[in-house]
Design a protein around this motif. Structure first.
Motif, mmCIF file in Angstrom:
data_model
loop_
_atom_site.group_PDB
_atom_site.id
_atom_site.type_symbol
_atom_site.label_atom_id
_atom_site.label_comp_id
_atom_site.label_asym_id
_atom_site.label_seq_id
_atom_site.Cartn_x
_atom_site.Cartn_y
_atom_site.Cartn_z
ATOM 1 N N THR A 40 0.845 -1.203 0.000
ATOM 2 C CA THR A 40 0.000 0.000 0.000
ATOM 3 C C THR A 40 0.871 1.241 0.000
ATOM 4 N N ARG A 41 0.261 2.348 -0.390
ATOM 5 C CA ARG A 41 0.912 3.649 -0.270
ATOM 6 C C ARG A 41 -0.179 4.667 0.035
ATOM 7 N N SER A 42 0.244 5.791 0.587
ATOM 8 C CA SER A 42 -0.761 6.810 0.899
ATOM 9 C C SER A 42 -0.414 8.101 0.180
ATOM 10 N N LYS A 43 -1.448 8.736 -0.313
ATOM 11 C CA LYS A 43 -1.345 10.028 -0.975
ATOM 12 C C LYS A 43 -2.394 10.937 -0.361
ATOM 13 N N ARG A 44 -1.912 12.014 0.246
ATOM 14 C CA ARG A 44 -2.821 12.999 0.861
ATOM 15 C C ARG A 44 -3.792 12.346 1.846
ATOM 16 N N GLY A 45 -3.288 11.399 2.617
ATOM 17 C CA GLY A 45 -4.112 10.761 3.628
ATOM 18 C C GLY A 45 -4.965 9.609 3.127
ATOM 19 N N GLN A 46 -4.970 9.370 1.820
ATOM 20 C CA GLN A 46 -5.740 8.266 1.247
ATOM 21 C C GLN A 46 -4.824 7.070 1.027
ATOM 22 N N VAL A 47 -5.193 5.929 1.565
ATOM 23 C CA VAL A 47 -4.401 4.714 1.392
ATOM 24 C C VAL A 47 -4.904 3.982 0.158
ATOM 25 N N GLU A 48 -3.968 3.582 -0.697
ATOM 26 C CA GLU A 48 -4.352 2.841 -1.902
ATOM 27 C C GLU A 48 -3.475 1.608 -2.047
ATOM 28 N N LEU A 49 -4.026 0.577 -2.661
ATOM 29 C CA LEU A 49 -3.269 -0.639 -2.939
ATOM 30 C C LEU A 49 -2.325 -0.400 -4.102
ATOM 31 N N VAL A 50 -1.132 -0.938 -4.008
ATOM 32 C CA VAL A 50 -0.136 -0.845 -5.071
ATOM 33 C C VAL A 50 -0.338 -2.046 -5.997
ATOM 34 N N PRO A 51 -0.292 -1.839 -7.311
ATOM 35 C CA PRO A 51 -0.441 -2.976 -8.225
ATOM 36 C C PRO A 51 0.609 -4.054 -7.952
ATOM 37 N N GLU A 52 0.239 -5.290 -8.161
ATOM 38 C CA GLU A 52 1.102 -6.446 -7.879
ATOM 39 C C GLU A 52 2.482 -6.309 -8.514
ATOM 40 N N GLU A 53 2.544 -5.839 -9.748
ATOM 41 C CA GLU A 53 3.826 -5.768 -10.453
ATOM 42 C C GLU A 53 4.765 -4.687 -9.892
ATOM 43 N N GLU A 54 4.257 -3.770 -9.079
ATOM 44 C CA GLU A 54 5.090 -2.723 -8.472
ATOM 45 C C GLU A 54 5.560 -3.090 -7.062
ATOM 46 N N ARG A 55 5.077 -4.169 -6.522
ATOM 47 C CA ARG A 55 5.464 -4.594 -5.176
ATOM 48 C C ARG A 55 6.817 -5.293 -5.202
ATOM 49 N N ILE A 56 7.482 -5.312 -4.079
ATOM 50 C CA ILE A 56 8.789 -5.947 -3.965
ATOM 51 C C ILE A 56 8.638 -7.215 -3.137
ATOM 52 N N LYS A 57 9.007 -8.350 -3.742
ATOM 53 C CA LYS A 57 8.956 -9.634 -3.042
ATOM 54 C C LYS A 57 10.373 -10.054 -2.721
ATOM 55 N N SER A 58 10.566 -10.565 -1.516
ATOM 56 C CA SER A 58 11.913 -10.893 -1.085
ATOM 57 C C SER A 58 11.979 -12.224 -0.362
ATOM 58 N N TRP A 59 13.075 -12.922 -0.568
ATOM 59 C CA TRP A 59 13.448 -14.121 0.170
ATOM 60 C C TRP A 59 14.634 -13.816 1.064
ATOM 61 N N GLU A 60 15.180 -12.636 0.962
ATOM 62 C CA GLU A 60 16.441 -12.287 1.604
ATOM 63 C C GLU A 60 16.478 -12.632 3.087
ATOM 64 N N HIS A 61 15.372 -12.503 3.777
ATOM 65 C CA HIS A 61 15.343 -12.809 5.208
ATOM 66 C C HIS A 61 15.606 -14.285 5.480
ATOM 67 N N MET A 62 15.458 -15.143 4.475
ATOM 68 C CA MET A 62 15.629 -16.586 4.639
ATOM 69 C C MET A 62 17.105 -17.004 4.581
ATOM 70 N N LYS A 63 17.976 -16.122 4.093
ATOM 71 C CA LYS A 63 19.378 -16.484 3.890
ATOM 72 C C LYS A 63 20.178 -16.553 5.179
ATOM 73 N N SER A 64 19.752 -15.840 6.199
ATOM 74 C CA SER A 64 20.561 -15.814 7.417
ATOM 75 C C SER A 64 20.292 -16.972 8.345
#
Length: 64
Positions: A40-64
């Motif tokens: 999600t992101r907020s603009k002028r106090g309005q929260v909106e969903l971010v499109p799936e293709e703009e989101r960041i998916k990570s496995w990095e936390h699994m490496k440690s």
């Protein structure tokens, strides 16, 4: 798989596992080890969903 899970009821109070519950768990990104940032992101106090293709998916936390 549901038959196996239903046979190992540790407390006897469990209603059991349904096929759809197991299917959802196995398809869930969080249960597969992904963390998604920027849902999600907020603009002028309005929260909106971010499109799936703009989101960041990570496995990095699994490496440690």
């Amino acid at each position: 798989m549901t038959r196996y899970l239903n046979n190992i009821k540790p407390d006897g109070k469990n209603k059991g596992w349904s096929n759809i519950t197991v299917q959802r768990l196995l398809a869930s990104e969080i249960h597969l080890g992904y963390i998604t940032y920027g849902k999600t992101r907020s603009k002028r106090g309005q929260v909106e969903l971010v499109p799936e293709e703009e989101r960041i998916k990570s496995w990095e936390h699994m490496k440690s």
